[in-house]
Design an enzyme around this catalytic site. Structure first.
Site, PDB file in Angstrom:
ATOM      1  N   GLU A  49       0.854  -1.196   0.000  1.00  0.00           N
ATOM      2  CA  GLU A  49       0.000   0.000   0.000  1.00  0.00           C
ATOM      3  C   GLU A  49       0.884   1.238   0.000  1.00  0.00           C
ATOM      4  O   GLU A  49       1.834   1.335   0.769  1.00  0.00           O
ATOM      5  CB  GLU A  49      -0.911   0.050   1.236  1.00  0.00           C
ATOM      6  CG  GLU A  49      -1.922  -1.073   1.361  1.00  0.00           C
ATOM      7  CD  GLU A  49      -2.735  -0.976   2.650  1.00  0.00           C
ATOM      8  OE1 GLU A  49      -2.829   0.148   3.208  1.00  0.00           O
ATOM      9  OE2 GLU A  49      -3.255  -2.000   3.098  1.00  0.00           O
ATOM     10  N   GLU A  64     -13.710   4.880  -0.401  1.00  0.00           N
ATOM     11  CA  GLU A  64     -14.565   4.016   0.427  1.00  0.00           C
ATOM     12  C   GLU A  64     -15.156   4.871   1.545  1.00  0.00           C
ATOM     13  O   GLU A  64     -14.519   5.113   2.560  1.00  0.00           O
ATOM     14  CB  GLU A  64     -13.759   2.859   1.009  1.00  0.00           C
ATOM     15  CG  GLU A  64     -13.112   1.955  -0.034  1.00  0.00           C
ATOM     16  CD  GLU A  64     -12.182   0.952   0.604  1.00  0.00           C
ATOM     17  OE1 GLU A  64     -12.670  -0.089   1.089  1.00  0.00           O
ATOM     18  OE2 GLU A  64     -10.962   1.218   0.637  1.00  0.00           O
ATOM     19  N   LYS A  93     -15.428   3.785   5.503  1.00  0.00           N
ATOM     20  CA  LYS A  93     -14.269   3.466   6.331  1.00  0.00           C
ATOM     21  C   LYS A  93     -14.291   4.283   7.616  1.00  0.00           C
ATOM     22  O   LYS A  93     -14.843   5.386   7.667  1.00  0.00           O
ATOM     23  CB  LYS A  93     -12.966   3.753   5.570  1.00  0.00           C
ATOM     24  CG  LYS A  93     -12.660   2.774   4.444  1.00  0.00           C
ATOM     25  CD  LYS A  93     -11.254   2.959   3.918  1.00  0.00           C
ATOM     26  CE  LYS A  93     -10.225   2.477   4.936  1.00  0.00           C
ATOM     27  NZ  LYS A  93      -8.833   2.610   4.418  1.00  0.00           N
ATOM     28  N   GLU A 107      -9.404   9.255   5.551  1.00  0.00           N
ATOM     29  CA  GLU A 107      -9.463   7.810   5.331  1.00  0.00           C
ATOM     30  C   GLU A 107     -10.442   7.404   4.236  1.00  0.00           C
ATOM     31  O   GLU A 107     -10.300   6.345   3.634  1.00  0.00           O
ATOM     32  CB  GLU A 107      -9.834   7.094   6.632  1.00  0.00           C
ATOM     33  CG  GLU A 107      -8.666   6.722   7.512  1.00  0.00           C
ATOM     34  CD  GLU A 107      -7.711   5.755   6.834  1.00  0.00           C
ATOM     35  OE1 GLU A 107      -8.147   4.680   6.402  1.00  0.00           O
ATOM     36  OE2 GLU A 107      -6.515   6.083   6.726  1.00  0.00           O
TER      37      GLU A 107
END
Length: 479
Positions: A265, A317, A320, A328
């Site tokens: 990541e 997303e 999250k 985030e």
């Protein structure tokens, strides 16, 4: 006989499908913590359209894996941390997991599964050792299961580690694994080395900048730094190289200095705080891609870039957790609906938008301008407790749209989350549906995605737009 036949199928599969961007070093993470999930087939089409040849999953969702069948995209499936205890204690459970999530897809025109990720940052400091004792036994059991399925030579194990697994007092050359991890890391790295697997690490210069006001901003990027780190004969002009070589030093100290490294990541968020914006995200991600594809390597590994790099992430997303920060929910290089956020070239041309996105009808919920909004606070709290309002926060892209804009944004986020249920735009009579896009500047009011695969075109019907215009004119006359 069965095993020989399976090996032949895997070889045919690799030759027939693996040609699709198999040599690309840049992949993506595909997370699905969202209430606006695109159909997996649309996401796979998005990756293929952009020639993204590698994808890292955080589990082994069968709907996702079925969509990846025949795509030629190299896949990493994941074992969640919560499963490690069970799989570490039961070879039979490992056999079952491999059969359900790997073997069933290892067929001609199936899924090109290359890696199984054992846990996700299981040694993270904040876990306080919760998963530590389960990782290596799980690796042994899953490896034996892969061997029994005749897949061990093709599907490799990795353990995605956070960069906090190692540390340095001052310089990359002083890197070492945390003392409490030295023994288990030596075990794991020895196992990976014997198996021909790489070491996987997640590196986030953004978090270094976000968490430390004294961190030099230019050192987080790839354009050179006025605050380089001098480490003997080596000079570091960016945080990525410094962190990477700290890991190289840590591996060297346990006897595996030549271990291949994969970046599991890495990325930069585009919203939620002032340091997370479109300009910074593009600068970091494009700088990273150019750096990797240049094959320049790092001071301790000149000319040897990471074996693979997985950008975090493919899509936003919005469900999250925001405990680490509002950013985030905004790591995607594409928005939740597969739309390009900023110009980015992964080495195969500038990114393109997703096709055939099954949008809900092109309408929004906004605050009724004819109503007294003095009692709206509880409604906003309710809406933002379940829907995503992080772009309204300080530094966010919607922070400057004014009070009424904030109310409308919160109303609409909730309305789209509820799939445009008519009751979800009521708010005790304070909300109203509009067919005119209320987006302002960089602040985008979203339209949700349908659970069905039927797509809708952008823009309401002529009648819907005409009626909205009449309503707004009427309200203006009243005002």
């Amino acid at each position: 006989m069965v095993r020989t036949h399976l090996s032949f199928l895997l070889l045919v599969f690799a030759l027939s499908n693996g040609a699709f961007m198999a040599d690309s070093a840049i992949g993506v993470n595909w997370g699905t913590i969202s209430s606006h999930k695109l159909p997996p087939s649309v996401v796979v089409g998005l990756m293929r359209e952009n020639k993204i040849g590698k994808v890292k999953l955080f589990d082994a969702d069968p709907t996702v894996l079925k969509a990846l069948m025949g795509s030629g995209i190299e896949v990493m499936v994941g074992i969640p941390n919560e499963m490690l205890e069970f799989l570490s204690s039961s070879p039979a459970a490992a056999d079952s997991w491999v059969a359900q999530n790997v073997s069933r897809y290892a067929v001609k025109n199936g899924v090109d599964i290359r890696y199984v990720a054992v846990g996700n940052e299981p040694f993270l400091t904040s876990y306080q050792g919760q998963f530590q004792s389960y990782v290596f036994p799980t690796m042994l059991n899953v490896q034996q299961s892969l061997a029994r399925a005749n897949l061990a030579n093709y599907v490799k194990l990795v353990v995605p580690c956070n960069a906090d697994a190692y540390e340095s007092s001052s310089f990359p050359s002083q890197g070492a694994f945390r003392p409490e991890l030295t023994q288990i890391m030596t075990q794991i790295v020895s196992f990976l080395n014997t198996d021909g697997s790489p070491f996987m690490v997640n590196i986030y210069p953004f978090l270094s900048l976000y968490g430390n006001t004294d961190f030099p901003q230019d050192y987080a990027f790839f354009g050179g730094s006025s605050h380089p780190v001098m480490d003997g004969p080596n000079v570091y002009y960016n945080a990525f190289d410094g962190n990477y070589d700290t890991l190289v030093s840590a591996l060297n100290k346990i006897g595996y200095g030549q271990m291949p490294i994969v970046i599991g990541e890495v990325g930069w968020p585009s919203d939620g705080v002032s340091s997370a914006n479109l300009t910074a995200a593009r600068a970091f991600n494009q700088g990273l891609v150019n750096h990797i594809l240049s094959n320049k390597g790092t001071p301790l590994r000149p000319g040897i870039p990471p074996a693979d790099v997985y950008l975090f992430s493919l899509l936003d997303e919005e469900q999250k957790s925001v405990l680490p920060g509002n950013f985030e929910r905004h790591w995607g290089i594409f928005s939740f609906d597969g739309q390009v956020k900023y110009s980015l070239n992964l080495g195969n041309g500038v990114l393109r938008n997703a096709k055939d996105v099954p949008y809900l009808p092109w309408r929004w919920c906004v605050a009724d301008p004819s109503k007294d909004l003095s009692t709206v606070n509880n409604h906003i709290k309710l809406a933002c407790s379940v829907a995503d309002c992080t772009t309204l926060s300080y530094g966010g892209s919607c922070n400057a749209i004014g009070v009424k804009g904030n109310i409308s944004y919160a109303f609409n986020s909730y309305y789209q989350l509820q799939k445009q249920d008519s009751k979800s735009c009521d708010f005790d009579g304070l909300g109203m549906v509009t067919f005119l896009d209320p987006s302002m500047g960089d602040c985008r009011f979203l339209v949700g995605v349908s659970d069905s695969h039927g797509s809708r075109t952008k823009g309401g019907s002529f009648r819907e737009v005409f009626m909205t215009v009449l309503l707004l004119l009427f309200l203006r006359l009243l005002g």
